[in-house]
Design a protein around this motif. Structure first.
Motif, PDB file in Angstrom:
ATOM      1  N   GLY A  61     -12.645  20.729  30.755  1.00  0.00           N
ATOM      2  CA  GLY A  61     -12.364  22.250  31.207  1.00  0.00           C
ATOM      3  C   GLY A  61     -11.218  22.144  32.234  1.00  0.00           C
ATOM      4  N   GLU A  62     -10.942  21.039  32.655  1.00  0.00           N
ATOM      5  CA  GLU A  62      -9.856  21.167  34.018  1.00  0.00           C
ATOM      6  C   GLU A  62      -8.753  20.201  33.692  1.00  0.00           C
ATOM      7  OE1 GLU A  62     -11.965  21.860  37.664  1.00  0.00           O
ATOM      8  OE2 GLU A  62     -12.860  23.368  36.965  1.00  0.00           O
ATOM      9  N   GLY A 110      -1.742  17.177  22.793  1.00  0.00           N
ATOM     10  CA  GLY A 110      -2.297  16.806  21.685  1.00  0.00           C
ATOM     11  C   GLY A 110      -2.555  15.589  21.618  1.00  0.00           C
ATOM     12  N   ASP A 111      -3.368  15.012  20.681  1.00  0.00           N
ATOM     13  CA  ASP A 111      -3.275  13.699  20.301  1.00  0.00           C
ATOM     14  C   ASP A 111      -3.922  12.723  21.350  1.00  0.00           C
ATOM     15  OD1 ASP A 111      -3.177  11.601  18.295  1.00  0.00           O
ATOM     16  OD2 ASP A 111      -1.266  10.863  18.906  1.00  0.00           O
ATOM     17  N   VAL A 112      -4.835  13.188  21.960  1.00  0.00           N
ATOM     18  CA  VAL A 112      -5.444  12.527  23.134  1.00  0.00           C
ATOM     19  C   VAL A 112      -6.625  12.364  22.751  1.00  0.00           C
ATOM     20  CG1 VAL A 112      -5.766  14.373  24.395  1.00  0.00           C
ATOM     21  CG2 VAL A 112      -5.200  12.195  25.517  1.00  0.00           C
ATOM     22  N   SER A 113      -7.519  11.338  23.396  1.00  0.00           N
ATOM     23  CA  SER A 113      -8.956  11.261  23.002  1.00  0.00           C
ATOM     24  C   SER A 113      -9.495  11.645  24.347  1.00  0.00           C
ATOM     25  CB  SER A 113      -9.301  10.028  22.691  1.00  0.00           C
ATOM     26  OG  SER A 113      -9.304   9.055  23.856  1.00  0.00           O
ATOM     27  N   LEU A 114     -11.023  12.068  24.082  1.00  0.00           N
ATOM     28  CA  LEU A 114     -11.814  12.264  25.384  1.00  0.00           C
ATOM     29  C   LEU A 114     -11.784  11.299  26.210  1.00  0.00           C
ATOM     30  CD1 LEU A 114     -13.561  14.616  26.483  1.00  0.00           C
ATOM     31  CD2 LEU A 114     -15.453  13.639  25.484  1.00  0.00           C
ATOM     32  N   ASP A 127      -2.782  24.697  19.927  1.00  0.00           N
ATOM     33  CA  ASP A 127      -2.131  25.978  19.385  1.00  0.00           C
ATOM     34  C   ASP A 127      -3.125  27.088  19.572  1.00  0.00           C
ATOM     35  OD1 ASP A 127      -0.096  24.747  18.343  1.00  0.00           O
ATOM     36  OD2 ASP A 127      -1.161  24.583  16.246  1.00  0.00           O
ATOM     37  N   LEU A 128      -4.329  26.994  20.396  1.00  0.00           N
ATOM     38  CA  LEU A 128      -5.132  27.792  20.658  1.00  0.00           C
ATOM     39  C   LEU A 128      -4.695  28.702  21.769  1.00  0.00           C
ATOM     40  CD1 LEU A 128      -8.029  29.048  20.077  1.00  0.00           C
ATOM     41  CD2 LEU A 128      -8.756  27.739  22.246  1.00  0.00           C
ATOM     42  N   ALA A 132     -12.181  25.933  27.616  1.00  0.00           N
ATOM     43  CA  ALA A 132     -12.056  24.608  27.964  1.00  0.00           C
ATOM     44  C   ALA A 132     -11.055  24.221  27.048  1.00  0.00           C
ATOM     45  CB  ALA A 132     -13.399  23.926  28.143  1.00  0.00           C
ATOM     46  N   ALA A 133      -9.992  23.531  27.248  1.00  0.00           N
ATOM     47  CA  ALA A 133      -8.969  22.945  26.435  1.00  0.00           C
ATOM     48  C   ALA A 133      -9.428  21.759  25.750  1.00  0.00           C
ATOM     49  CB  ALA A 133      -7.837  22.617  27.119  1.00  0.00           C
ATOM     50  N   GLY A 134     -10.502  21.132  26.149  1.00  0.00           N
ATOM     51  CA  GLY A 134     -11.031  19.974  25.697  1.00  0.00           C
ATOM     52  C   GLY A 134     -12.474  20.053  24.881  1.00  0.00           C
ATOM     53  N   HIS A 135     -12.637  21.416  24.621  1.00  0.00           N
ATOM     54  CA  HIS A 135     -13.594  21.725  23.659  1.00  0.00           C
ATOM     55  C   HIS A 135     -12.974  21.905  22.297  1.00  0.00           C
ATOM     56  CE1 HIS A 135     -17.396  23.529  21.979  1.00  0.00           C
ATOM     57  NE2 HIS A 135     -16.453  24.458  21.093  1.00  0.00           N
TER      58      HIS A 135
END
Lengths: 240, 240, 240, 240, 240, 240
Positions: free
Chosen positions: E46-47, E55-59, A150-151, A142-145
């Motif tokens: 996850g999606e 990058g540089d974005v908040s949840l 760069d992962l 999950a990109a948001g975890h």
């Protein structure tokens, strides 16, 4: 010799990685893989009968004994080991443990993960370990975890190792690994688990019978085998 | 370029080897395998609607048409083809056909066999072809069948190709073959089956969706895939 | 009142269409369907114990008795009946019987087919009847079988009626038919099978329990039900 | 000592009753059961590699050798044996054989029947033997088969013995028989099958591992076990 | 036009109701059903790869983006949407959420519920959403939950929509919904999910292939289909 | 008369032990077993519709009513009963409850445990009770749980009693218990559950039909049966 490749093993108790996956661990370590075992508990309550039967022993003493044994077994097999101390019978995982396992997936980028069968009516900790290993494997994607542009991480194939009574666990192996080259090492790791001598012979017989099945299915000579159940489709460039 | 290796395909009707296994056939042919298709019928009664709808056509005319088409498709894919003329809807195999297929197994010593799913509630010929392919594969091992002390033969792995409605056939693919390198060839073979134009697009979509699934499962780029279900354990020297 | 619609029932023995499908037959007959039963045997050897226990009776006498009974039961339910005289225990179908059943499918163009469960470890004739009903259903689609450019035929949905011990047959109903409107008729047909009085009550209880399950699943009042297992996907224009 | 009770064993080949059911046969013989083995073939083509590898041997010579061996093994186990000579790889049963097996069921009125697993993707003869054993068991109940008003016959429980690779056969044992009392006898029967020495150890390991599983499931000491799968519900007057 | 009928959809993430159930939602909305989507998370972790990759974005920014997108998609399909903000990868439901979903069931009295498959080895949130939808559906029936003597509520039928890789989820569709009348709307909703362009074509192909399967199973022309698995028996007054 | 033996029953709600296991409880009590029921809830919210429909009743009043009823039913059957007050719809178990149930296992050393089916799509509490009963059964074996060197405990066999709609729960009985000797007692317990009169007849029919199945499977006369699914292998010294 290192390959830059890694393999991850997630087990509920120390015995599990020895009896069930010891061959795969030793074999890939020998091939130059970095092998890492995440051992969720010390098997302190449910798999240390001999210690408790003596009486007058504390939980922390049993844990220490089993940790020492597990570390020696891991070393013999050529693997690193990390304990999560999640308790056993029952094993309870926490969000922190989940977080840690996700980090391990992302750091290791393993070529494969080995864990327990999906079901085990004899043991509540085993399927819990499997569920936990799968959950972390998925969330690591999950990109948001813990976002990190760069992962790169691909969820690795999962192989389930053999439970004590495969048919009762609805376990159906679809892969047999030839472990002839490391059998002596696996057996040596058995013998570190001194209190479970009766299982040395049991799992030696399992290895011999899986070996004979491997020979019959492949037409190639082999003596010792370890059974696995792959649970995601294999992607190939050539059949056979 | 030849590898000395061979692959065997046993199908009930001509369309089957094109739609379902055309990628594997073309790919292995390209890799230098000798590929042989045993096509049990011409699909003359059940898969030649367009011919019969014209009326005033004989069974042997339809068979001849379909044979010609199937031969061209096989040639396009790079394979030999042998017809057993077992009829279709229903397909009846005889002891002579069984004997012939056993000989083929022993002569070819194939590295793999491709055939239909184990079940297909929409089609009686498909599981019969599978049963027949398996029976011959097993009997070919029997030392007392046309005994020959010099014979060496190992029963090859069997891969089931994808039926028209996989879930209804209790078909669960556990392998996806990357067929990007031969997609154009497979598509060319589709187009030889001129009367089934609607299936060209259907099976192109199947290939694209299996390709995307292959990419997601492996983390490696691929566009076109063919799904298979391996039914015997795979014997390996290394995981992943 | 006729609807122009038809329903086909393929059973191994006479009792089967009464106990298992009598409600559906009577209900659809009442709704104006032409209902046709193909009864493959007379149940002369395996389901006529009372006749044989008397001794001194011939096979043809038993067959005649059971034919008469089956005809009365069919008439009570509002259906035509055709016997194939395929024998029972074991039931053997011939190519001629297959040909005849294909003709029936093409002539009737049934809206549905009712037959036995896919498995029955207590009875070899039942799954054989199912296999035979399915084979004919499929071949009736083959344009090259008795080719006729004017033929229109779509393979109808298949519903499996309830075997004596559903769970042992791996039978899982996914449809319950409300048969309240025809219960008295179904019960009347039971009573024609005079020698199997113990089954009258058994299948009355089955109908009541399936009825209560139907009520619980739908929230609509119903008393008597008949369970079916649909084996092909249902195609709909609206859910629920 | 006789109990008046009998047990019936239906196997495809001679090895099968030795490796898979030798313990049950010897144990019940020792308890006073009349034990009868129906051995459908001599295993002459598919399980006599060593004979054929010598070359220059006829089918009837191989059959004679294997008959002699099978008779000695049966005798060692304390059982009668009857051969049906149905051939092997493939095994073909005839109506006459079916009739004979029905007679045997009716004469023996066995307390149980032992036969092969329902599926075996490695062997076409095994499930055919099971199918045949079940068909005869059922037809023996049909009052109209060779009618005899005095006949009393209840279809006995069926126990499936363990195939070579249980999981691949979707075989799930639900009963383990303690064979400690007759292990030496079973092992002696192994040793009559002189040419299959490698299987002596394989099936000794199977017996030891089933024994350990039996001990763990029951909490009672036992060393050697034989696994079975009961396929009809057990009817009891008390649990446990 | 309203029918007074309602339909409920419970999904883990926004994409799910678009790709998997968008046709059913639009179709029933068009027929006058009040359609309500309960979307348990925003799919924020996850999606939403594209958002995090920048990058540089908040949840909360990602959640806001995805909420907006999901609202537009729901509106396009003709449905209301309510978010539970349960998080994703992993999705955690609380007693308060359960309570809210029970209220929704009781208020809506839906004619059907659409949710995920029972299993999904690729995704931990999907089966959790299914479990949660089922739990609320059942508890809504409990008279002692927020007791109200006037309440009438019948647990509605549940239809599982299609997961990304149906066979790997042991998903077996038994119903195909013809969505030809709303295909353009469903496709329009796809295009709101701008960052997942590759899935537009994937799920267009899925719809076309399910459409062709629907046509073959019904004999009626249709182009686009959506597959469902009904998990409770259907109660009917007429077959077919 | 006491045998020194005990039996344990773990149910979610009071009705469950009456409808599903009342025969086994009464029968073993009559045979001299100490029978103990652990009833996890009072069924206060989900199985007390009649109470709530009256309105103006408190949760504790409903619980008291149902406790009284359950105690009378247990007494009628000859069993002790202990309530865990875990709530219903949904039922939540705590670590303290787990600890208590483990103690009960160790104290009782039951010869068998009766509990719910593994799955029940109609009821979330039933499989939760099963899971809980199994977890405690397993942990009771762990030497390090409340260590006591003198403890002897073997995990007992588990029998799953019949759910309301067996096939929908993937429930397959493999044992039928003859409850003729205690039928009147079981029926008397039914009648204590005064508000569920419609289920008296439903479960009487279930008992009669299971009884007839028992008779057919055994060839021995019996009228009333109770179905069970054994989930661990049975260990025996003799077949049949």
């Amino acid at each position: 010799m290192t390959t830059g490749k890694t393999g991850l093993v997630v087990t509920a108790h120390p015995g599990d990685f020895v009896w069930r996956a010891g061959g795969a661990i030793a074999l890939h370590a020998k091939k130059g893989y970095r092998m890492k075992i995440v051992c969720l508990s010390f098997g302190e309550r449910g798999e240390s009968q001999w210690a408790w039967k003596k009486g007058d022993v504390s939980l922390s003493e049993v844990k220490a004994q089993r940790r020492e044994e597990a570390e020696r077994a891991a070393e013999t097999l050529g693997a690193e080991i990390e304990f999560f101390d999640a308790g056993d019978y029952p094993l309870y995982t926490t969000p922190e443990m989940l977080d840690r396992l996700i980090d391990i997936y992302r750091e290791l980028k393993p070529s494969f993960v080995l864990t327990h069968s999906l079901e085990d009516p004899y043991n509540v900790d085993h399927p819990e370990a499997t569920r936990f290993a799968q959950e972390a494997r998925i969330i690591a994607q999950a990109a948001g975890h813990k976002p990190n542009p760069d992962l790169t991480y691909n969820a690795p194939p999962v192989f389930l190792f053999e439970p004590h009574q495969p048919e009762q666990c609805n376990y159906k192996p679809n892969l047999i690994l030839n472990i002839d080259d490391v059998w002596e090492t696996k057996r040596k790791a058995f013998e570190i688990l001194a209190a479970q001598k009766h299982l040395w012979e049991y799992y030696t017989r399992v290895a011999l019978n899986r070996g004979m099945q491997g020979g019959r299915n492949s037409g190639r000579a082999m003596t010792y085998g370890e059974a696995y159940q792959r649970i995601f489709p294999q992607i190939v460039e050539e059949l056979a």
